[in-house]
Design a protein around this motif. Sequence first.
Motif, PDB file in Angstrom:
ATOM      1  N   UNK A  71      84.474  23.275  67.101  1.00  0.00           N
ATOM      2  CA  UNK A  71      85.428  24.412  67.155  1.00  0.00           C
ATOM      3  C   UNK A  71      84.609  25.750  67.617  1.00  0.00           C
ATOM      4  N   UNK A  72      85.178  26.359  68.495  1.00  0.00           N
ATOM      5  CA  UNK A  72      84.544  27.639  69.298  1.00  0.00           C
ATOM      6  C   UNK A  72      84.768  28.709  68.151  1.00  0.00           C
ATOM      7  N   UNK A  73      84.175  29.605  68.646  1.00  0.00           N
ATOM      8  CA  UNK A  73      84.651  31.136  67.887  1.00  0.00           C
ATOM      9  C   UNK A  73      86.026  31.426  67.893  1.00  0.00           C
ATOM     10  N   UNK A  74      86.614  31.313  68.996  1.00  0.00           N
ATOM     11  CA  UNK A  74      88.225  31.484  69.177  1.00  0.00           C
ATOM     12  C   UNK A  74      88.967  30.444  68.318  1.00  0.00           C
ATOM     13  N   UNK A  75      88.456  29.268  68.445  1.00  0.00           N
ATOM     14  CA  UNK A  75      88.931  28.080  67.501  1.00  0.00           C
ATOM     15  C   UNK A  75      89.103  28.288  66.025  1.00  0.00           C
ATOM     16  N   UNK A  78      91.557  30.801  65.210  1.00  0.00           N
ATOM     17  CA  UNK A  78      92.813  30.112  65.231  1.00  0.00           C
ATOM     18  C   UNK A  78      93.257  29.415  64.091  1.00  0.00           C
ATOM     19  N   UNK A  79      92.026  28.689  63.505  1.00  0.00           N
ATOM     20  CA  UNK A  79      92.035  28.054  62.104  1.00  0.00           C
ATOM     21  C   UNK A  79      92.365  28.914  61.091  1.00  0.00           C
ATOM     22  N   UNK A  80      91.641  30.189  61.165  1.00  0.00           N
ATOM     23  CA  UNK A  80      91.814  31.215  60.106  1.00  0.00           C
ATOM     24  C   UNK A  80      93.020  31.759  60.107  1.00  0.00           C
ATOM     25  N   UNK A  81      93.653  31.801  61.328  1.00  0.00           N
ATOM     26  CA  UNK A  81      95.156  32.400  61.307  1.00  0.00           C
ATOM     27  C   UNK A  81      96.085  31.302  60.821  1.00  0.00           C
ATOM     28  N   UNK A  82      95.830  30.210  60.911  1.00  0.00           N
ATOM     29  CA  UNK A  82      96.645  28.782  60.300  1.00  0.00           C
ATOM     30  C   UNK A  82      96.510  28.797  59.125  1.00  0.00           C
ATOM     31  N   UNK A  83      95.253  29.358  58.428  1.00  0.00           N
ATOM     32  CA  UNK A  83      95.145  29.063  56.978  1.00  0.00           C
ATOM     33  C   UNK A  83      96.081  30.400  56.290  1.00  0.00           C
ATOM     34  N   UNK A  84      95.852  31.398  56.924  1.00  0.00           N
ATOM     35  CA  UNK A  84      96.753  32.488  56.251  1.00  0.00           C
ATOM     36  C   UNK A  84      98.148  32.164  56.366  1.00  0.00           C
ATOM     37  N   UNK A  85      98.910  31.605  57.473  1.00  0.00           N
ATOM     38  CA  UNK A  85     100.129  31.201  57.670  1.00  0.00           C
ATOM     39  C   UNK A  85     100.464  29.971  56.812  1.00  0.00           C
ATOM     40  N   UNK A 117      89.076  18.747  63.347  1.00  0.00           N
ATOM     41  CA  UNK A 117      90.140  18.719  62.366  1.00  0.00           C
ATOM     42  C   UNK A 117      89.691  19.062  61.049  1.00  0.00           C
ATOM     43  N   UNK A 118      88.402  18.275  60.443  1.00  0.00           N
ATOM     44  CA  UNK A 118      87.915  18.488  59.121  1.00  0.00           C
ATOM     45  C   UNK A 118      87.458  19.859  59.021  1.00  0.00           C
ATOM     46  N   UNK A 119      86.967  20.475  60.020  1.00  0.00           N
ATOM     47  CA  UNK A 119      86.532  22.032  59.845  1.00  0.00           C
ATOM     48  C   UNK A 119      87.841  23.000  59.698  1.00  0.00           C
ATOM     49  N   UNK A 120      88.831  22.620  60.534  1.00  0.00           N
ATOM     50  CA  UNK A 120      89.947  23.294  60.341  1.00  0.00           C
ATOM     51  C   UNK A 120      90.623  23.333  59.189  1.00  0.00           C
ATOM     52  N   UNK A 121      90.678  22.220  58.361  1.00  0.00           N
ATOM     53  CA  UNK A 121      91.080  22.002  56.996  1.00  0.00           C
ATOM     54  C   UNK A 121      90.204  22.626  55.913  1.00  0.00           C
ATOM     55  N   UNK A 122      88.995  22.756  56.219  1.00  0.00           N
ATOM     56  CA  UNK A 122      87.903  23.348  55.240  1.00  0.00           C
ATOM     57  C   UNK A 122      88.222  24.780  55.125  1.00  0.00           C
ATOM     58  N   UNK A 123      88.436  25.331  56.474  1.00  0.00           N
ATOM     59  CA  UNK A 123      88.797  26.889  56.797  1.00  0.00           C
ATOM     60  C   UNK A 123      90.001  27.227  55.897  1.00  0.00           C
ATOM     61  N   UNK A 124      91.031  26.294  55.752  1.00  0.00           N
ATOM     62  CA  UNK A 124      92.298  26.614  54.808  1.00  0.00           C
ATOM     63  C   UNK A 124      91.746  26.419  53.631  1.00  0.00           C
ATOM     64  N   UNK A 259      96.890  25.130  69.698  1.00  0.00           N
ATOM     65  CA  UNK A 259      95.929  25.020  68.713  1.00  0.00           C
ATOM     66  C   UNK A 259      96.147  25.874  67.452  1.00  0.00           C
ATOM     67  N   UNK A 260      95.852  25.284  66.308  1.00  0.00           N
ATOM     68  CA  UNK A 260      96.123  26.077  65.002  1.00  0.00           C
ATOM     69  C   UNK A 260      97.359  26.429  64.641  1.00  0.00           C
ATOM     70  N   UNK A 261      98.335  25.595  65.155  1.00  0.00           N
ATOM     71  CA  UNK A 261      99.710  25.738  64.921  1.00  0.00           C
ATOM     72  C   UNK A 261     100.166  24.708  64.082  1.00  0.00           C
TER      73      UNK A 261
END
Length: 739
Positions: A71-75, A78-85, A117-124, A259-261
């Motif tokens: 994940x980049x900083x932008x990624x 996006x993952x943080x926004x997905x977590x909030x949603x 994918x694992x990092x996006x899940x961890x952020x959530x 991404x992040x949706x």
Amino acid sequence: MAVSPEGAWRPFPELDGRILFDEPTGRIRFSRKAPLVSLSATVVAVRHGETAWNAVENSWQGSVNARKNQLTDHGIEQAERAARQLFRQIKADVRSKKEIRRRFDELVIFTSELNRARDTARIFVRYAAAELRKSGIPFRPRIRVDGRLNEISFGFWDNKTLDEIERESPEEGERARSYMRLNALARSGKGRRRGERFIDVVGRGLDFLKSLQAPAYEEKLILIFSSAVLINALRVSFGDRSLENRDGVIDWRSYSPPHGRQSLLTEGRGGSWFGDLDSAVDRLYNEMDLTLREDVMSRFLDEFVRQMKDGPAGSAASLAMEKGFFSRPVSLSPGHFMGVDLGGTYLRILLAEVTPDRRIDEASMVSEEFVIPDRYKTGDRYRPAKGEDLFRFIAGLIEQILTASPDRDIGWKAGLTVAFPMRLTGASSGAFTEDIGWIKGWSIPDLIGRDPARMLQEALADRKLTRPEIRALADDTVGTLLAGEVLDGSTFGACVIGTGMDVAVWEGDTVLDVGAGRFDLASCADMITSFDRIVDRASGRPGARRLEKMVSAKYMPELMRAILGEFIHHEFLFDGFRSSVLERPYHELDNPQAFRAQDLSTMVLDDERHEIVRNVLERVGVRESTLDERIVTRRIAQMILTRSAQLSALAMAATLRHANGAPDRVSASGAPSAGVSDAGRDYTFTLDGNVAGRAAGYQQILRDTLELALGAPLAARVRLRYRKFASAIGGCIMASSVG
């Protein structure tokens, strides 16, 4: 690579023949046996945030965990926004702390083996744990890693650009170019570097989904964090036909989630799900566009026609169906006449001469349009609005116009048209029948039961004005009908669509005010969205004059505000930023920055840069917006205007069906069943009102909907003629025709 002929499609045996496969190209399509799986759980897939390699054009990332696949900083954003949603959605309809804890305790989380994918899940998980900790709720879920959820492996192409592939292997370069052209993939590479076909990904994805049929997952909410191709493969298993292109082939590469949706794959008994922005907009479109809901349109037409037939005394009748005091042929008397049109937003005054040969001299007509200040419509914080003040204001404007006219000393006679509910007792007398309420943004309770023609005459007398003499009074739609009849020849009906909405027609040779704005939609309540109900509840008169609310210029901006507010609440738009201006109702006196109906039209006309949308959003307090968010805002504005035109067209179509003998229903082809006269007569509707005249594409939508409701042969004989100030012209005609 040649595209294989239709006969090359064969059932794919590993998927029980439920998917058809074209082996030379790797393309697939649904068979009649899809979907492949069903679950009692609710399953939501979330695409990982952006990686550095995602930003490289003509590249393939595949199933790789290299540094450029993280994940980049932008990624991460996006993952943080997905977590909030996700967090907001999971607890959206839960009230008690106990129920919130139970829901998160039962949440099941899966991810692929890939770090993105694992990092996006961890952020959530981190975000949810932090939020729940504020309420004293522990949250330490197990993140289940499953290789069947990995992104497609492109083999030789993984982490390569097209240029790199072509340099290393021209054969593979040609294969890659074919893939890009056809969105199909047979095989890439050879031996250990051989990649997967999309149908292979569908197979392992289906194997994973079948494992969710175990009792442990029944009626659970399951989150899957993975990549675009794998998510589309899961959608195939659920029979998602939105992936099909025009040829019926599954276009699995073009329809990828951002991404992040999140993507709702199936909604079982694991809880309701609002979805992400794309699914929310699509659902709104399916609810708002009435041409997609033939059964609802048929019920609207049937009920409207029935109420017209039964009249105002009919059971559960909501239409006014009041006969007026004007008839045809319209006989005009020579002289100078004034039309005074009191609308919901504007006052229009028009001067016209009827020549000795009893024609209106259109070339010499003089008209003025004035915005009616709020203090005359609703009062202010210090005093309520009074009827006498309103009519004194109108009398002052009449005096201003006559003073400037070279013909000021002529004995002017006037007709008054009014856009508010009245009960008429004669051609020049009547009384307001109900409070002028929120529907047009007015509240003058002391007008109820009072005669507007007499009040205007008294206000003129207070200013020592002996002219004009108020000789006629009618609804603004009746005035529009008379204007069309005199200026355009034989007219069937009139429709005014502005701050309010109504229809008038000729019944025989007598004017009939249908009172279409009062139609309650009781038989087709499923065309009323949750957003309509939000605005209706705030109207101060819930359920009343439902059709007018859903069509009018007063209602549409409030609907826009309600939809955007809901999308912002779910953080689908503007990072969840809530504008204080956007949150305040349109009808508040001191809210000049709020949405206006003309904003919807100007946004619809915007170009690809969407700068007009940006400016409107900035005016209502949204300082930052992305191009995608502005595109969505414009699309919502288009939906609202489209439905307004469709509803207006259905009301007009119903009056035609009533006059011609109503068919039972609209057929699947849009052609009416037996019962509509096929005589060669043309039917002209005269239109007035700012929405009908100024809203982008409005009249074309009226025509398209009339064709669907009436069938092409009858609709081809319907003429729509917009006349600016038609109601005021009608006032002149009324004054001239009264003996």
